[in-house]
Design a protein around this motif. Structure first.
Motif, PDB file in Angstrom:
ATOM      1  N   GLU A 206       9.568  15.249  36.595  1.00 43.78           N
ATOM      2  CA  GLU A 206       9.166  16.540  36.000  1.00 43.78           C
ATOM      3  C   GLU A 206      10.546  16.960  35.758  1.00 43.78           C
ATOM      4  O   GLU A 206      11.071  16.721  34.500  1.00 43.78           O
ATOM      5  N   LEU A 207      11.707  16.537  35.848  1.00 47.24           N
ATOM      6  CA  LEU A 207      12.948  17.128  36.135  1.00 47.24           C
ATOM      7  C   LEU A 207      14.317  16.088  34.819  1.00 47.24           C
ATOM      8  O   LEU A 207      14.668  15.839  34.161  1.00 47.24           O
ATOM      9  N   THR A 208      13.837  14.637  35.920  1.00 45.14           N
ATOM     10  CA  THR A 208      13.832  13.925  34.748  1.00 45.14           C
ATOM     11  C   THR A 208      13.598  13.652  33.510  1.00 45.14           C
ATOM     12  O   THR A 208      13.973  13.260  32.619  1.00 45.14           O
ATOM     13  N   ALA A 209      12.065  14.045  32.997  1.00 42.63           N
ATOM     14  CA  ALA A 209      10.947  14.052  32.663  1.00 42.63           C
ATOM     15  C   ALA A 209      12.635  15.178  31.499  1.00 42.63           C
ATOM     16  O   ALA A 209      12.673  15.040  30.114  1.00 42.63           O
ATOM     17  N   ILE A 210      12.580  16.500  31.553  1.00 44.70           N
ATOM     18  CA  ILE A 210      13.649  17.034  31.224  1.00 44.70           C
ATOM     19  C   ILE A 210      14.562  16.554  30.940  1.00 44.70           C
ATOM     20  O   ILE A 210      15.130  16.734  29.905  1.00 44.70           O
ATOM     21  N   GLU A 211      15.315  15.900  31.639  1.00 45.68           N
ATOM     22  CA  GLU A 211      16.359  15.656  31.166  1.00 45.68           C
ATOM     23  C   GLU A 211      16.888  14.480  30.741  1.00 45.68           C
ATOM     24  O   GLU A 211      17.160  14.516  29.557  1.00 45.68           O
ATOM     25  N   HIS A 212      15.473  13.603  30.658  1.00 50.45           N
ATOM     26  CA  HIS A 212      15.193  12.044  29.156  1.00 50.45           C
ATOM     27  C   HIS A 212      15.187  13.058  28.366  1.00 50.45           C
ATOM     28  O   HIS A 212      15.942  12.581  27.845  1.00 50.45           O
ATOM     29  N   ILE A 213      14.372  14.461  28.115  1.00 46.59           N
ATOM     30  CA  ILE A 213      13.897  15.069  26.461  1.00 46.59           C
ATOM     31  C   ILE A 213      15.020  15.184  26.387  1.00 46.59           C
ATOM     32  O   ILE A 213      16.097  15.708  25.134  1.00 46.59           O
ATOM     33  N   ARG A 214      16.444  16.177  27.454  1.00 50.80           N
ATOM     34  CA  ARG A 214      16.985  16.875  27.012  1.00 50.80           C
ATOM     35  C   ARG A 214      18.731  15.523  26.344  1.00 50.80           C
ATOM     36  O   ARG A 214      19.293  15.639  25.582  1.00 50.80           O
TER      37      ARG A 214
END
Length: 675
Positions: A206-214
């Protein structure tokens, strides 16, 4: 003495040797301790600890050296052994603890007695002793923090570990701790079957996805920002290029403006020069005109002076001639007065006979007229009664018709009025719209005309300026020409003036007879023209009056007594006499000056004449005519002879000279009338 000295010397030597021996022995038994180490001396009854050094006696003492310097203990947890954080994310960590033995006798003895001096100084032994404790503290603290907090709050994490472990470790002291390595455990090393690792994998995903999105958002924003900056930079470049182009165009325009301004200035200077030339030319013409006018005025003044002199002389001559004529007329009238007197007596007798016949005819005519009037009145009364009855019947019929027609007309008028009202409103609206359209067209035409006019005015101004400059140069030439012509004209006028002077001198040198003849000729010509004009005017006036008189007499019921020609002759003579008197009075300055008080109303001629004659109320005087009586008074002389002569001329001009004095004094005058 010698023995004593010798004994004392031996004793001293022995003592010295003993001291040297003692010093040597102590130096051999004393053990010096290095920094970071402690010397533990186990004696018979007690244990001494020294950090500097002490004498160790053989057999009696046992000495041991303990390393009390700081030692490091490395704790590393990676992979499956990684540190689990509060969010169940596993972290690889390597931390170094700094541990040493407290520098106190009790702690040194405690450590020495617990693990021995040799093991206490061994790093591996310390690793074994504290590994479990430090790992447990590391897990405890790590579980209280998220991975991000653990990573970002390293100092807090370190302080919490030290606080959990504590600084007193049974003789050891935890000095400090340092986190050498702290990273997330790779996903490949996590066990998906482990619930904590599974939660950690999900959290990491989740965090990496959010970070990837960001990250992607940041990358897109970065690209957008870069693109925007590129666009801004391109716009700025284009704006600068536009400004450069504007500046170049502005510079070119200013150059063209300056060039045009210079050309306009040149044209303006040329026009100014032409204007000055034209103005000089005009001023020259004005001066020439003024000189011409002065010349003409001087000539006119001279001519007027000459005419005035001629008129004065003519007046004087005319006055003398009139006096002569009056003298001759007076002689003639005196001879005709007696004849007229006899004729007048006969006329009076004839008039008396005519008056009596008229009275008889008048009585007969009145009786006949009364009879006719009575008949006409009765006939008119009968006709009036019949007409009234007929008119009443027709009026009643017409009234009924008019009422019906008025009612129909009222209805028609209402419809017509309504129709007219609607049409008027429509026309009003159309007129308003048309007016507005015309106003707009007029404004447009006005603006267009104003623009055209303004342009034409500017063109004219430029043209005028150019013409002015060109005219100035031409005016200079014309001015020189005019000056030359003026000099020539002045010489010519001077010659003419000299000729006139000589001519006047020659006229003055003429004889009185020649000058009188010339003046008499000029006066006759002037009077001829004047009389012809008066005759023409009187002819036109007489025609108009005859037409008016003919129109007025067409329907007049006039009984002519004494014959048709007598009435017409008297009427014409009266009119002619009145016109002659009016013409003479209007065109004669002498008559106007004499009769001015009577014409202006300041005095009354009959009153003055009556007042003069009133004092002479005698029968002989009253039988005389006015002219006869005045001539008698003039012949008698006296201070009033001049006034009597003026009075006689006025009476003759007014047609009262032949009237008897009794008629002017208020007595009734018997004369025949044509009315």
């Amino acid at each position: 003495m010698d023995v004593i000295t010798t004994g004392f010397g031996v004793l001293l030597a022995v003592v010295l040797l003993v001291a040297i021996g003692v010093v040597f022995l102590v130096s051999r038994l004393f053990r010096k301790v290095e920094q970071g180490k402690a010397l533990i001396i186990s004696k018979v009854r007690r244990v001494d600890v020294t950090f500097t050094g002490a004498v160790v006696l053989p057999v009696l003492h046992k000495s041991e050296i303990m390393d009390i310097s700081v030692k490091t203990i490395d704790i590393e947890r990676t992979g499956q052994e990684g540190l689990i954080c509060r969010d169940n994310i596993r972290a690889d960590i390597r931390i170094t603890f700094f541990v040493r033995v407290n520098k106190t006798t009790e702690d040194v003895i405690k450590v020495a007695q617990a693990i021995g001096t040799a093991r206490a100084s061994d790093r591996e032994t310390l690793q074994e002793l504290f590994n479990a404790k430090f790992s447990e503290a590391l897990k405890t603290v790590g579980k209280q923090l998220d991975f991000v907090d653990l990573y970002t709050k390293r100092n807090e994490f370190r302080d919490q570990i030290i606080r959990v472990i504590g600084t007193d470790l049974n003789g050891y002291s935890l000095e400090d701790a340092a986190i050498d390595f702290l990273e997330q455990t790779p996903l490949s090393k996590l066990d998906a079957a482990n619930i904590l690792d599974a939660q950690g994998i999900r959290k990491i995903t989740e965090l990496t996805a959010i970070e990837h999105i960001r990250t992607n958002e940041f990358q897109r924003n970065e690209q957008k920002e870069i693109t925007r900056q590129n666009v801004d930079a391109r716009e700025a470049i284009l704006e600068l290029e536009r400004r450069q182009a504007d500046a170049e165009l502005k510079q070119n325009r200013e150059i063209e403006t300056l060039r045009a301004r210079e050309d306009a200035e040149i044209s303006k200077v040329r026009a100014e020069e032409r204007l000055r030339s034209e103005a000089a030319h005009i001023r020259t013409d004005e001066q020439l005109g003024i000189q011409k006018e002065n010349k003409a005025r001087e000539i006119a003044v001279a001519e007027k002076n000459r005419e005035r002199v001629i008129a004065i002389e003519s007046e004087r001559i005319e006055k003398d001639r009139m006096l002569e004529v009056i003298g001759r007329q007076r002689e003639t009238e005196l001879s005709t007065i007696s004849k007229d007197k006899e004729v007048e007596v006969e006329k009076r007798a004839i008039a008396e006979v005519i008056r009596e016949r008229i009275a008889v005819d008048k009585t007969v005519a009145e009786q006949e007229e009364n009879i006719k009037r009575l008949r006409v009145v009765e006939e008119a009364e009968r006709t009036r009664q019949a007409v009234i009855i007929q008119a009443e019947a027709e009026a009643q019929e017409a009234l009924v018709k008019d009422i019906k027609a008025a009612e129909a007309s009222e209805q028609a008028a209402k419809h017509k009025a309504r129709e007219n009202l609607v049409l008027a409103e429509a026309r009003q609206q159309a007129a308003e719209l048309e007016t507005r359209a015309k106003i707009r067209l007029a404004e447009g035409a006005q603006a267009e005309a104003a623009a055209t006019g303004l342009a034409q005015v500017q063109v004219r101004e430029r043209g005028a300026e150019a013409i002015e400059k060109e005219g100035r140069a031409e005016a200079m030439v014309e001015r020189e020409k005019a000056l030359v012509l003026a000099d020539a004209l002045r010489d010519k006028l001077k010659g003419e003036a000299e000729g006139l002077t000589e001519k006047a001198a020659a006229m003055a040198a003429l004889t009185d007879a020649s000058r009188g003849h010339e003046e008499f000729r000029l006066r006759l010509e002037a009077e001829k023209d004047l009389r012809l004009a008066e005759i023409n005017a009187q002819h036109r006036v007489a025609e108009s009056q005859a037409m008016v008189l003919a129109a007025g007499l067409e329907k007049a019921n006039i009984d002519i007594v004494g014959g048709d020609t007598m009435f017409f002759d008297r009427l014409v003579n009266s009119i002619t006499l009145g016109k002659s008197v009016d013409g003479f009075v209007q065109h004669s300055e002498v008559a106007q000056s004499l009769a001015k008080p009577w014409l202006d109303g300041e005095a009354s001629f009959p009153a003055d004449l009556t007042r003069i004659l009133g004092s002479l109320n005698t029968g002989d005087v009253q039988n005389l005519t006015v002219s006869a009586w005045l001539l008698q008074q003039i012949k008698a002389g006296g201070s009033n002879s001049d006034k009597l002569q003026d009075l006689l001329r006025a009476a003759q001009q007014l047609g009262l000279a032949d009237q008897p004095i009794a008629a002017l004094s208020g007595s009734p005058r018997q004369r025949g009338t044509g009315e």
